[in-house]
Design an enzyme around this catalytic site. Sequence first.
Site, mmCIF file in Angstrom:
data_model
loop_
_atom_site.group_PDB
_atom_site.id
_atom_site.type_symbol
_atom_site.label_atom_id
_atom_site.label_comp_id
_atom_site.label_asym_id
_atom_site.label_seq_id
_atom_site.Cartn_x
_atom_site.Cartn_y
_atom_site.Cartn_z
ATOM 1 C CG ASN A 1 23.071 -42.283 -25.096
ATOM 2 O OD1 ASN A 1 22.225 -41.791 -24.354
ATOM 3 N ND2 ASN A 1 23.972 -43.161 -24.672
ATOM 4 C CE LYS B 1 26.861 -41.157 -23.628
ATOM 5 N NZ LYS B 1 28.281 -41.434 -23.508
ATOM 6 C CG HIS C 1 25.712 -46.768 -22.739
ATOM 7 N ND1 HIS C 1 26.772 -46.299 -21.998
ATOM 8 C CD2 HIS C 1 25.778 -46.157 -23.944
ATOM 9 C CE1 HIS C 1 27.453 -45.412 -22.739
ATOM 10 N NE2 HIS C 1 26.859 -45.318 -23.920
ATOM 11 C CD GLU D 1 28.150 -43.247 -20.490
ATOM 12 O OE1 GLU D 1 26.931 -43.002 -20.552
ATOM 13 O OE2 GLU D 1 28.990 -42.683 -21.226
ATOM 14 C CD GLU E 1 28.127 -46.698 -27.440
ATOM 15 O OE1 GLU E 1 27.795 -45.724 -28.111
ATOM 16 O OE2 GLU E 1 27.994 -46.734 -26.202
ATOM 17 N N GLY F 1 33.402 -40.870 -24.969
ATOM 18 C CA GLY F 1 33.641 -39.659 -24.181
ATOM 19 C C GLY F 1 35.090 -39.260 -24.080
ATOM 20 C CB SER G 1 35.159 -39.999 -29.914
ATOM 21 O OG SER G 1 35.399 -40.006 -28.519
HETATM 22 P P1 13P Z 1 30.465 -39.936 -27.194
HETATM 23 O O1 13P Z 1 29.942 -39.777 -28.620
HETATM 24 O O2 13P Z 1 30.266 -38.739 -26.363
HETATM 25 O O3 13P Z 1 31.858 -40.474 -27.182
HETATM 26 O O4 13P Z 1 29.536 -41.060 -26.515
HETATM 27 C C1 13P Z 1 29.307 -42.246 -27.180
HETATM 28 C C2 13P Z 1 28.247 -43.001 -26.480
HETATM 29 O O5 13P Z 1 28.421 -43.464 -25.376
HETATM 30 C C3 13P Z 1 26.954 -43.154 -27.162
HETATM 31 O O6 13P Z 1 26.137 -44.077 -26.504
#
Ligand code: 13P
Length: 252
Positions: free
Chosen positions: A9, A11, A95, A97, A167, A173, A212
Amino acid sequence: MRRKLVIGNLKMNGSITANQKLFAGVMAGVADLRNADYALCVPYPYLCQAQSLMQGSNVAWGAQNLCANEDAALTGAVSPAMLVDYGCTYVIVGHSERRIQLHETDDTAATRFNAAIKAGLTPVFCMGESKEERESDWTEYVVGRQLDSIIRRYGAELLTKAVLAYEPLWAVGTDIPATPEQAQEVHHFIRKRVARCNAEVAENVRILYGGSVQTENAPALFAMPDIDGALVGRCSLEAKAFVGICQAANQV
Ligand code: 13P
């Protein structure tokens, strides 16, 4: 037997130049890894680039969101058919976020999930609890509610055309991944909850872990019986790190 799946992803990261290098590195790195599936979910402006560079390879591509409506007066929105036009296989839905920063709800995520399937896309439906929710022992309540938001509306059978992703917000993150045991516990809960409605669907649906994931922790996560791959954020921005995770999936 469920095949492992690793999805990057990206982002809101990337550029035409950076993507060229990333896509080429990932394609070269996974070309001979035939035991698992791989994909990159890119920002909308780069779907055309993903299609032109990755078609014919064993790396699929997708988007990170979609609008549930078809052709409409809706400024800034992107429809399911547009993603199909650009050869997307996957689209991430719900997601954390977007749920938190862009006020997406169980309702809107569920509607997008259904719209994706109707268009022939595979939604990657994200669920997860916050740190406070985990500390209050609400993990199963929160994840169960998010999962039920799609099962109640559309039935468990649609999950044959979808991918689920756990997640935990506290792991996204943060460099604090869930331990394999913590992730396995929730993945098992999710599968059991789907099995209440349809045991065969539960057995076959792929449940990815995200938060992570790195080359170093991927093998132990992938060794867990209910972890079918990963949804990878930061480590999908660099080909070497992403390919390392893909290699771990390929070896299981
Ligand atoms: P990270 O791997 O940066 O922690 O992000 C995970 C994520 O949100 C994947 O959609």
